[in-house]
Motif scaffolding. Structure first.
Motif, PDB file in Angstrom:
ATOM      1  N   LEU A 196       0.825  -1.208   0.000  1.00  0.00           N
ATOM      2  CA  LEU A 196       0.000   0.000   0.000  1.00  0.00           C
ATOM      3  C   LEU A 196       0.858   1.255   0.000  1.00  0.00           C
ATOM      4  O   LEU A 196       0.563   2.243  -0.684  1.00  0.00           O
ATOM      5  N   LEU A 197       1.951   1.226   0.788  1.00  0.00           N
ATOM      6  CA  LEU A 197       2.758   2.427   0.940  1.00  0.00           C
ATOM      7  C   LEU A 197       3.434   2.849  -0.354  1.00  0.00           C
ATOM      8  O   LEU A 197       3.818   4.012  -0.501  1.00  0.00           O
ATOM      9  N   ALA A 198       3.582   1.923  -1.296  1.00  0.00           N
ATOM     10  CA  ALA A 198       4.111   2.310  -2.609  1.00  0.00           C
ATOM     11  C   ALA A 198       3.175   3.275  -3.322  1.00  0.00           C
ATOM     12  O   ALA A 198       3.583   3.996  -4.233  1.00  0.00           O
ATOM     13  N   ILE A 199       1.901   3.325  -2.897  1.00  0.00           N
ATOM     14  CA  ILE A 199       0.901   4.218  -3.478  1.00  0.00           C
ATOM     15  C   ILE A 199       0.531   5.346  -2.525  1.00  0.00           C
ATOM     16  O   ILE A 199       0.385   6.498  -2.935  1.00  0.00           O
ATOM     17  N   THR A 200       0.396   5.038  -1.229  1.00  0.00           N
ATOM     18  CA  THR A 200      -0.014   6.063  -0.260  1.00  0.00           C
ATOM     19  C   THR A 200       1.152   6.915   0.221  1.00  0.00           C
ATOM     20  O   THR A 200       0.934   7.997   0.761  1.00  0.00           O
ATOM     21  N   MET A 211       8.263  -0.407  -3.361  1.00  0.00           N
ATOM     22  CA  MET A 211       8.028  -0.850  -4.736  1.00  0.00           C
ATOM     23  C   MET A 211       8.220  -2.359  -4.859  1.00  0.00           C
ATOM     24  O   MET A 211       7.467  -3.045  -5.562  1.00  0.00           O
ATOM     25  N   GLN A 212       9.220  -2.896  -4.182  1.00  0.00           N
ATOM     26  CA  GLN A 212       9.426  -4.342  -4.192  1.00  0.00           C
ATOM     27  C   GLN A 212       8.237  -5.062  -3.562  1.00  0.00           C
ATOM     28  O   GLN A 212       7.796  -6.113  -4.052  1.00  0.00           O
ATOM     29  N   ALA A 214      -4.643   6.451  -3.750  1.00  0.00           N
ATOM     30  CA  ALA A 214      -4.416   6.074  -2.354  1.00  0.00           C
ATOM     31  C   ALA A 214      -5.697   5.572  -1.698  1.00  0.00           C
ATOM     32  O   ALA A 214      -5.708   4.511  -1.061  1.00  0.00           O
ATOM     33  N   PHE A 215      -6.788   6.327  -1.830  1.00  0.00           N
ATOM     34  CA  PHE A 215      -8.048   5.909  -1.208  1.00  0.00           C
ATOM     35  C   PHE A 215      -8.536   4.598  -1.809  1.00  0.00           C
ATOM     36  O   PHE A 215      -9.061   3.730  -1.099  1.00  0.00           O
ATOM     37  N   SER A 216      -8.359   4.443  -3.126  1.00  0.00           N
ATOM     38  CA  SER A 216      -8.796   3.209  -3.791  1.00  0.00           C
ATOM     39  C   SER A 216      -7.993   2.015  -3.280  1.00  0.00           C
ATOM     40  O   SER A 216      -8.552   0.937  -3.027  1.00  0.00           O
ATOM     41  N   ALA A 217      -6.672   2.188  -3.138  1.00  0.00           N
ATOM     42  CA  ALA A 217      -5.823   1.089  -2.675  1.00  0.00           C
ATOM     43  C   ALA A 217      -6.159   0.693  -1.243  1.00  0.00           C
ATOM     44  O   ALA A 217      -6.202  -0.495  -0.899  1.00  0.00           O
ATOM     45  N   THR A 229       7.027  -0.543   8.810  1.00  0.00           N
ATOM     46  CA  THR A 229       6.812  -0.020   7.460  1.00  0.00           C
ATOM     47  C   THR A 229       8.111  -0.135   6.656  1.00  0.00           C
ATOM     48  O   THR A 229       9.200  -0.210   7.230  1.00  0.00           O
ATOM     49  N   PRO A 230       8.030  -0.150   5.334  1.00  0.00           N
ATOM     50  CA  PRO A 230       9.249  -0.123   4.520  1.00  0.00           C
ATOM     51  C   PRO A 230      10.114   1.084   4.876  1.00  0.00           C
ATOM     52  O   PRO A 230       9.610   2.135   5.286  1.00  0.00           O
ATOM     53  N   ARG A 231      11.419   0.920   4.696  1.00  0.00           N
ATOM     54  CA  ARG A 231      12.340   2.000   5.042  1.00  0.00           C
ATOM     55  C   ARG A 231      12.683   2.889   3.858  1.00  0.00           C
ATOM     56  O   ARG A 231      13.399   3.878   4.015  1.00  0.00           O
TER      57      ARG A 231
END
Length: 477
Positions: free
Chosen positions: A315-319, A426-427, A378-381, A418-420
């Motif tokens: 999600l964080l790749a988009i938000t 992206m991965q 973001a909202f859609s994801a 969360t990803p750093r």
């Protein structure tokens, strides 16, 4: 106040133009990366046929859209979106537009508004709920001066705010000393709060343009950080309103010689800008997240949290779509780096607000996103992750009702983070995207284009450039 997001016919829009003596029509749309664009035509060009025929434009000049050999696209005005722009010298009507192929007249798959529309339709098709209500809390900084540049042989930035603690010793005439101490800006009062009147004007302009406002206040950051909360609405409606919100806030500031940024982390060592997303699902006007479980949640609410937490790295790749986003997502500063949930606890990624006992107020707050995101995507994801959690009954585990920044090491090691970096996110998206593809809400082509663009135009250029702090660390190696 011009009402927004109400059913209007083209004839009613044309009548509004005559009533307001409109001289120009601003046709607006948002690109894949979340940047708003516009094309302005004389009011005489807007007639009943234009709402069906649309206006041509070059889609190859928009990031992430068409190739040059297929550049012709259409902007099709949406009559329900009409409002009067308060910043133009010429009386101007604003219309959001759908994007269509001029040959097939099909809606464009990379139009962010279309993705949001498909997400709402997919929710209804599942039978889980018939609507989602979203309330965004977007934070921003108001600066007095901003300078930055990046060249082959130099790179710098300089930002300033007259109310910040670092200007206590500045040679002002006079310097009255009412500066905000580091990290103590939250809801401070005048004379420390020097942007209250400006936020008030932003609030009233939003209201005048048809957007409901709940409150405004100074945020934690000492350098003019602010928050204006707008009312709840549907997914597409709220994404539209958030784009207008950013437009209005920036232009009110510019009118007063100030600069607003929604950049996630513009000030080192201070709080960053978040976009806390409150959401709830409803069916037949009944709130589906209210129940008798933990924090007054239903099983549906818990499963929605489970889906969001399971898919959070992707999600964080988009938000959280910028390299700067991950400078905000660090421990401290109330940054939600821990992928867990809790009632009242702002150190968790998902919080269940406990401000009201009403079932209608029961909602989930996803605290990770930031306002650099494209709100339509973001909202859609977020919705797609919640739906997956509900459909597959993904339980989020036990809540953690403790300060997550002060957990014992053996407990902290068990909490997912969360990803750093944007590359890590992206991965994660590459490995976990099936939940976004359901119902053709997102397409594989769009996600591949998103990942490629971010890597080629943001991640790689950042990796190639020396950072000014690297000179402090390594120049005398």
């Amino acid at each position: 106040m011009e009402r927004r997001n109400v059913t209007r016919t083209p004839q009613e829009v044309l009548a509004l133009c005559r009533e307001k003596d409109v001289r120009a029509v601003d046709l607006r749309f948002t690109d894949l990366m979340g940047k708003q664009h516009h094309l302005t035509v004389p009011a005489s060009q807007l007639n009943e046929h234009a709402f069906a025929d649309g206006f041509g434009f070059d889609g190859s000049s928009v990031r992430g859209w068409q190739s040059i050999d297929e550049s012709d696209m259409l902007l099709v005005p949406l009559p329900d979106s009409a409002w009067i722009d308060p910043f133009t010298s010429l009386s101007t009507l604003v219309l959001a537009c759908a994007i269509q192929d001029p040959i097939t007249r099909e809606d464009y798959a990379r139009d962010p508004r279309m993705i949001a529309k498909r997400a709402e339709n997919y929710l209804q098709s599942t039978g889980i709920a018939d609507s989602i209500r979203i309330g965004p809390e977007a934070e921003f900084f108001i600066f007095d001066d901003v300078q930055f540049d990046q060249r082959e042989n130099s790179g710098f930035y300089h930002i300033d705010s007259g109310e910040s603690w670092w200007n206590r010793g500045r040679g002002e005439s006079p310097n009255l000393g009412h500066k905000i101490r580091h990290g103590l800006g939250n809801m401070c009062s005048p004379p420390n709060d020097q942007t209250g009147d400006l936020r008030g004007e932003m609030m009233q302009t939003l209201i005048d343009c048809g957007i409901d406002v709940e409150c405004h206040h100074h945020e934690i950051g000492s350098a003019g950080q602010a928050e204006i909360d707008i009312g709840y609405g549907g997914l597409l409606e709220t994404a539209d309103n958030l784009m207008t919100y950013k437009y209005i806030v920036k232009n009110v500031a510019k009118r007063h010689g100030k600069s607003v940024t929604f950049m996630p982390k513009p000030v080192m060592g201070d709080s960053g800008n978040g976009l806390h997303v409150h959401f709830s699902l409803w069916k037949n006007e009944d709130p589906l997240f209210a129940g008798k479980g933990y924090a007054g949640l239903s099983d549906v609410g818990l499963y929605a949290i489970g889906g969001v937490l399971k898919h959070a790295p992707a999600l964080l790749a988009i938000t959280n779509p910028t390299t700067n986003s991950y400078k905000r997502l660090v421990p401290g500063f109330k940054a939600p780096v821990n992928l867990t949930y809790s009632q009242r606890n702002r150190s968790a990624a998902c919080r269940i607000p406990m401000v009201s006992p009403s079932p209608r107020a029961k909602r989930i707050e996803f605290r990770c996103p930031d306002p650099s995101c494209n709100p339509y995507l973001a909202f859609s994801a977020i919705l797609m992750a919640a739906i997956d959690g509900i459909q597959n009954k993904i339980h989020p585990g036990d809540p953690i009702d403790k300060d997550l920044y002060d957990l014992p090491p053996e407990m902290a090691d068990r909490v997912a983070q969360t990803p750093r970096s944007l590359e890590e996110a992206m991965q994660a998206l590459e490995q976990d995207c099936d939940f976004l593809l359901r119902g053709d809400v997102f397409t594989e082509d769009l996600l591949l284009s998103w990942i490629e663009y971010k890597r080629q135009h943001e991640i790689l250029p950042m990796q190639m450039r020396p950072h000014p702090y690297e000179f402090c660390l390594y120049y005398d190696s």
